[in-house]
Structure formats: C-alpha cells, structure tokens
Design a protein around this motif. Structure first.
Motif, PDB file in Angstrom:
ATOM      1  N   SER A   8       0.827  -1.201   0.000  1.00  0.00           N
ATOM      2  CA  SER A   8       0.000   0.000   0.000  1.00  0.00           C
ATOM      3  C   SER A   8       0.866   1.257   0.000  1.00  0.00           C
ATOM      4  N   ALA A   9       2.070   1.144  -0.498  1.00  0.00           N
ATOM      5  CA  ALA A   9       3.017   2.258  -0.479  1.00  0.00           C
ATOM      6  C   ALA A   9       2.466   3.476  -1.205  1.00  0.00           C
ATOM      7  N   ARG A  10       2.884   4.628  -0.735  1.00  0.00           N
ATOM      8  CA  ARG A  10       2.584   5.891  -1.401  1.00  0.00           C
ATOM      9  C   ARG A  10       3.746   6.217  -2.340  1.00  0.00           C
ATOM     10  N   VAL A  11       3.438   6.336  -3.612  1.00  0.00           N
ATOM     11  CA  VAL A  11       4.465   6.535  -4.638  1.00  0.00           C
ATOM     12  C   VAL A  11       4.179   7.822  -5.395  1.00  0.00           C
ATOM     13  N   LEU A  12       5.197   8.676  -5.501  1.00  0.00           N
ATOM     14  CA  LEU A  12       5.118   9.868  -6.340  1.00  0.00           C
ATOM     15  C   LEU A  12       5.807   9.551  -7.660  1.00  0.00           C
ATOM     16  N   PHE A  13       5.036   9.504  -8.719  1.00  0.00           N
ATOM     17  CA  PHE A  13       5.531   9.162 -10.048  1.00  0.00           C
ATOM     18  C   PHE A  13       5.802  10.471 -10.787  1.00  0.00           C
ATOM     19  N   VAL A  14       7.071  10.788 -10.985  1.00  0.00           N
ATOM     20  CA  VAL A  14       7.486  12.091 -11.502  1.00  0.00           C
ATOM     21  C   VAL A  14       7.819  11.961 -12.979  1.00  0.00           C
ATOM     22  N   THR A  15       7.077  12.664 -13.821  1.00  0.00           N
ATOM     23  CA  THR A  15       7.254  12.522 -15.264  1.00  0.00           C
ATOM     24  C   THR A  15       6.955  13.840 -15.971  1.00  0.00           C
ATOM     25  N   PRO A  16       7.675  14.136 -17.052  1.00  0.00           N
ATOM     26  CA  PRO A  16       7.411  15.372 -17.801  1.00  0.00           C
ATOM     27  C   PRO A  16       6.253  15.259 -18.777  1.00  0.00           C
ATOM     28  N   GLU A  17       5.712  14.051 -18.989  1.00  0.00           N
ATOM     29  CA  GLU A  17       4.618  13.897 -19.941  1.00  0.00           C
ATOM     30  C   GLU A  17       3.749  12.700 -19.573  1.00  0.00           C
ATOM     31  N   CYS A  18       2.481  12.769 -19.954  1.00  0.00           N
ATOM     32  CA  CYS A  18       1.539  11.700 -19.653  1.00  0.00           C
ATOM     33  C   CYS A  18       0.405  11.746 -20.666  1.00  0.00           C
ATOM     34  N   ALA A  19       0.226  10.658 -21.404  1.00  0.00           N
ATOM     35  CA  ALA A  19      -0.848  10.582 -22.394  1.00  0.00           C
ATOM     36  C   ALA A  19      -2.206  10.469 -21.674  1.00  0.00           C
ATOM     37  N   CYS A 140      11.313   8.508 -10.547  1.00  0.00           N
ATOM     38  CA  CYS A 140      11.682   9.564 -11.493  1.00  0.00           C
ATOM     39  C   CYS A 140      11.891   8.982 -12.887  1.00  0.00           C
ATOM     40  N   ASN A 141      11.400   9.696 -13.897  1.00  0.00           N
ATOM     41  CA  ASN A 141      11.429   9.196 -15.262  1.00  0.00           C
ATOM     42  C   ASN A 141      12.175  10.137 -16.198  1.00  0.00           C
ATOM     43  N   ASP A 142      13.290   9.654 -16.720  1.00  0.00           N
ATOM     44  CA  ASP A 142      14.117  10.349 -17.706  1.00  0.00           C
ATOM     45  C   ASP A 142      14.689  11.657 -17.158  1.00  0.00           C
ATOM     46  N   TRP A 143      15.495  12.309 -18.001  1.00  0.00           N
ATOM     47  CA  TRP A 143      16.303  13.426 -17.508  1.00  0.00           C
ATOM     48  C   TRP A 143      15.495  14.564 -16.893  1.00  0.00           C
ATOM     49  N   PRO A 144      14.267  14.890 -17.379  1.00  0.00           N
ATOM     50  CA  PRO A 144      13.585  16.033 -16.764  1.00  0.00           C
ATOM     51  C   PRO A 144      13.203  15.819 -15.297  1.00  0.00           C
ATOM     52  N   THR A 161      14.277   6.524  -3.639  1.00  0.00           N
ATOM     53  CA  THR A 161      14.202   7.020  -5.015  1.00  0.00           C
ATOM     54  C   THR A 161      14.528   5.927  -6.023  1.00  0.00           C
ATOM     55  N   VAL A 162      13.776   5.933  -7.112  1.00  0.00           N
ATOM     56  CA  VAL A 162      14.010   5.064  -8.262  1.00  0.00           C
ATOM     57  C   VAL A 162      14.157   5.950  -9.483  1.00  0.00           C
ATOM     58  N   MET A 163      15.185   5.707 -10.277  1.00  0.00           N
ATOM     59  CA  MET A 163      15.418   6.452 -11.519  1.00  0.00           C
ATOM     60  C   MET A 163      15.236   5.500 -12.695  1.00  0.00           C
ATOM     61  N   THR A 164      14.257   5.794 -13.558  1.00  0.00           N
ATOM     62  CA  THR A 164      14.020   4.961 -14.731  1.00  0.00           C
ATOM     63  C   THR A 164      14.506   5.670 -15.981  1.00  0.00           C
ATOM     64  N   VAL A 165      15.327   4.973 -16.758  1.00  0.00           N
ATOM     65  CA  VAL A 165      15.855   5.491 -18.021  1.00  0.00           C
ATOM     66  C   VAL A 165      15.010   4.918 -19.157  1.00  0.00           C
ATOM     67  N   HIS A 166      14.311   5.800 -19.855  1.00  0.00           N
ATOM     68  CA  HIS A 166      13.534   5.377 -21.018  1.00  0.00           C
ATOM     69  C   HIS A 166      14.352   5.510 -22.298  1.00  0.00           C
ATOM     70  N   ASN A 167      15.312   6.420 -22.301  1.00  0.00           N
ATOM     71  CA  ASN A 167      16.208   6.576 -23.446  1.00  0.00           C
ATOM     72  C   ASN A 167      17.458   7.293 -22.970  1.00  0.00           C
ATOM     73  N   LEU A 168      18.567   6.562 -22.903  1.00  0.00           N
ATOM     74  CA  LEU A 168      19.812   7.104 -22.354  1.00  0.00           C
ATOM     75  C   LEU A 168      20.411   8.191 -23.231  1.00  0.00           C
ATOM     76  N   ALA A 169      19.984   8.264 -24.482  1.00  0.00           N
ATOM     77  CA  ALA A 169      20.563   9.248 -25.402  1.00  0.00           C
ATOM     78  C   ALA A 169      20.192  10.679 -25.040  1.00  0.00           C
ATOM     79  N   PHE A 170      19.117  10.855 -24.293  1.00  0.00           N
ATOM     80  CA  PHE A 170      18.674  12.188 -23.889  1.00  0.00           C
ATOM     81  C   PHE A 170      19.060  12.396 -22.430  1.00  0.00           C
ATOM     82  N   GLN A 171      20.058  13.279 -22.207  1.00  0.00           N
ATOM     83  CA  GLN A 171      20.686  13.350 -20.883  1.00  0.00           C
ATOM     84  C   GLN A 171      20.477  14.666 -20.150  1.00  0.00           C
TER      85      GLN A 171
END
Length: 476
Positions: A8-19, A140-144, A161-171
């Motif tokens: 039942s953890a509380r998670v803050l999902f940090v992302t610069p975009e969301c469809a 946290c998701n990607d460089w932003p 903290t968890v850092m997820t890399v969706h594309n390493l080319a964008f830094q």
C-alpha cells in the motif's frame, strides 16, 4: 533514512509527460499506464506533472493545495486526485511540446523549467512538504525528473528514489554555470557526480544518486553497460549494475485490441483473421494505393530519426517494392528523413505512401491493415509498436536490439535481423514474405503473436517487488 514500503506504499511518479494530455513518445504512454497498473495492485500512486496548457485544460476540477517559491519562481500545487500539477505559467504555459517550441527548437530555459520541477518533487518527499500526502518512494522518469534524487540525497529523512531510463541518449546537458541557480551543491559537480565532459548532466545526477535504477527492458539494461550503447555513461552503469534492473514495459491492451478497436475498419481476433483483409483494403484506399489483397503491404509508424533507422528503410525501399510489395509509412521527425521518404514515394507512385505527421486513427489502421510491420531501429530501449503489431496479427520485422529482442520471437511471432544495414532489413523482409506466401505457416505466426501477453500486470508486479526491496536506504 528511507521508510519501509509495502503493497500500500505511497508513490510519487514524476514525469514530464503523460498521455493523452501530453505525449512526445513512449514515455507518455508509460506514464499513463504504469501508475494505473500500480494503483490496481493496491498502491497509492500520484503522478507529478508540469502544468502545461494541455494538462490544465483537462483538470479544471483541480484544487489548489499550496503555493511555494522554488528557485525564484512562484508555483502552485494543484490536487487533481491521481495527479499533482505544478502550475507555473511562466515556465510551462507555452505553445509547443514539453521540450520544444513549435519550430522544433529546444526551450533555452529547459534546465530551469525542469530544475524547478525536480526541486518540487524532492520537496514533496521530505518533512518540509506543504502537502499532507507524503510519498514513501519517488519514481523519477528520464532526464527532466533526474535531479530529484540529487536534491534528496543529503536529506536526513526522505523517501526512497528510483530512476528509470527510457532513453539514455537524452541526458539533459546544460551549462555548469547553472549549478548555483539550480541550488545543486557545488560538491556534487565532480566527475563522480553531475559533471559530464564539462557539462552538468541531469540524467547522470539521477543515475549517481538514486537508490535504484531501472530501464525499460532487460536487454537494454545490459546494452547500456557497453560503450556501443552507453552514451558515455556505461562505466557508471557498470559500477551501479547491482542496483540496475531491466523491467519490460507493457502496453495498453484495452486501447490496442483489434477485437474492440473502434478506429479500424473491421474488428477481428485470432479466430477471425480473414476480417483483417478488410482493414488492408481500407488502408490501401485511404492512402490512395491500388487495392490488392495478394500484394504484401509493409507498414511503419514512428519518429523519423537516426535512432529509428528510418534511413535504412528509405535505402531499402526500392528493393522492397521490387519483391513486390507496397509500403505505408506514418510519422514525422528530422527534415532530411522526411525528404528521403518523400523522394521514395515520388519514385514509386501506387506502391509507396508516406504520411507526414502523427494521426492516432491512421496508426491503428496501419497496425490492423498492414501484413508486416517494420522496425529497423539502431537501438530501442523497449519499443511499443512491435507489441501493438503482434497483438494485431501483423508480424514485425525488427532489428535485434533492446526491447525488440525481449518481445519478438524470431520465426515464431516475427522476424529479427542483426546488422543496422539496409541489406539486413531486406533479407529479413524476404524471410517474412516467404512465410507470408505459406498461408498455413503465416496463420500460425499471426496467432502465436496475438497470444502474447504484453499487459502491464507483470511490469507492475516487478516494480512493486522493487519498491519492497527498498525497505531501507543506507546513509551515504
């Protein structure tokens, strides 16, 4: 010290975009689907988003919870249930994408825009948060989003903290003069910290200081530890390999379901594959190609970039058309690749159709109407279209890299090729068309592809397990 984390953890999902509010690529889809799957697993997940105009436009019900000044900017935190929105018109209310103006130029102040975003994410994960709701974990998701673990690193009481890399080319590289304005401790700007060949790297900061690292497929997790795919960060990733995990993305199996898809000409499933021919004919008519049930139709959807191997497709097109076959391509991107594809279409009227731009209806129509789907990516962290195409009984021809390796079974649900060369793409298409000309074999391949489970359930379980393993974070 980080807190304990349970189901039942509380998670803050940090992302610069969301469809569907804001999306430039696969991250937008992931940011919509993964939090929803985690919530279905019993976790309290809230998504932190910048207040772009598109976001605020669909969140008129959001309630003001706090006003804070961060890095010299006045920000309002809006509560929209599953979303927390950072409302700062000076930074986010702009005409363009999250990262660029309409003419394709990066916003000059992107480091500040996303520095503020990260600083707020970190604030919400400490006892100083202005909100009553406080996360146990910040994802946290990607460089932003990557400076959030940096800001949290020195806090005595903080979320994991968890850092997820969706594309390493964008830094997220920027001028080191911003270390001060971003309020990053000067001691962090070293080769072992945020410094990257004289620049400040947002992404490197996240990779150094996050408690756990993930990327979006097991194969990509291995690839980025090598010089060929590591974008200069392979040494760091090898050093942190014990906390690096590859978790394969899923897809939205409700939106991408040929049995219920309202965007396609005729719905079908693995037991009604003959209906797929109506989608092929509808696609041919829509793109002004001769309707020919027997002529193989090759489809591609995606960004026109070097990464996606669109130049390989353009170079192979003459041979593909001569097999014979038709080709349909949808996407947009770098002008030189758009010109290459336009030239191909001009050389082969009636055989090649290129649609510049992005159209969700046409994307679905191509997945349903094509016989074979092409993904010649030079690298592909995960990829989504190869999963969509299998679900639609449209076997993919894909390069053997990243998530394509993890999701396509060569000769069983699709066809893989090794070299990033047009000749290798042509050879793989020849293999696919040999199977296509054997109806019984082709039907077996289609049905095997459609039987694959690409839902988000497994990824959500993997992330839940990761969160539980982050029960404590040792002080550094």
């Amino acid at each position: 010290m980080a807190p304990s984390i349970d189901s039942s953890a509380r998670v803050l999902f940090v992302t610069p975009e969301c469809a569907p509010m804001t999306k430039t690529g696969g991250l937008g889809d992931v940011s919509a689907a993964l939090p929803e799957a985690l919530r279905a697993a019993g976790m309290d997940v809230r998504t932190l988003l910048p207040g772009y105009e598109e976001v605020l436009g669909v969140m008129a019900h959001a309630q003001l919870r706090a006003s804070v000044r961060v890095l010299g900017f006045d920000c309002r935190l809006l509560d929209a249930g599953a979303f927390i929105v950072v409302d700062c018109p000076e930074l986010y209310a702009r005409d363009g994408s999250p990262y660029q103006s309409r003419d394709g130029r990066d916003w000059d102040d992107n480091p500040v825009r996303f520095g503020v975003f990260c600083k707020l994410a970190a604030l919400l994960a400490t006892p100083d948060s202005p909100l009553a709701w406080r996360p146990d974990l910040v994802h946290c998701n990607d460089w932003p989003a990557a400076l959030a673990p940096v800001y949290l690193h020195g806090e005595r009481e903080r979320a994991a903290t968890v850092m997820t890399v969706h594309n390493l080319a964008f830094q997220g590289l920027c001028d080191p003069a911003l270390v001060g304005p971003l309020e990053v401790p000067a001691s962090y700007f070293t080769p072992d910290g945020l410094e990257f060949y004289g620049k400040l790297s947002f992404l490197k900061g996240g990779l150094v200081y996050a408690d756990a690292l993930t990327t979006v497929s097991p194969t990509y997790a291995r690839e980025i530890q090598t010089p060929d795919f590591g974008s200069g960060l392979d040494g760091l990733l090898r050093r942190r390999r014990d906390v690096l995990t590859g978790i394969l993305n899923g897809i939205d199996t409700q939106t991408w379901n040929p049995a219920t898809d309202a965007r396609i000409a005729r719905r079908y499933d693995a037991g009604r594959l003959e209906a797929k021919a109506e989608n092929k004919a509808a696609l041919q008519r829509r793109l002004h190609l001769p309707v020919d049930e027997d002529l193989p139709l090759l489809g591609a959807v995606g960004r026109f970039t070097h990464q996606k191997g669109i130049d390989l497709l353009a170079a192979a097109a003459d041979e593909l058309v001569a097999m014979p076959a038709q080709i349909v391509v949808l996407g947009k991107g770098e002008p030189e690749h758009q010109r290459e594809l336009a030239a191909v279409a001009a050389r082969h009227p009636g055989r090649v159709a290129v649609a510049i731009g992005f159209n969700e209806d046409l994307a679905h129509a191509i997945e349903a109407g094509a016989d074979v789907f092409l993904m010649p990516s030079r690298f592909e962290p995960c990829g989504l279209n190869q999963m969509y195409s299998q679900r639609y009984g449209t076997p993919p021809v894909a390069r053997a890299t990243g998530g394509l390796v993890d999701t396509v079974i060569d000769g069983v649900t699709g066809f893989l090729f090794e070299s990033a060369e047009s000749a290798a793409l042509v050879a793989a298409v020849r293999r696919a068309l040999a199977a296509y000309r054997d109806p019984a074999r082709w039907t077996r391949i289609q049905r095997a592809a459609m039987a694959r489970d690409f839902s988000w359930g497994e990824a959500a379980r993997r992330y839940a397990d990761l969160y539980r393993r982050l029960a404590t974070v040792p002080q550094r």
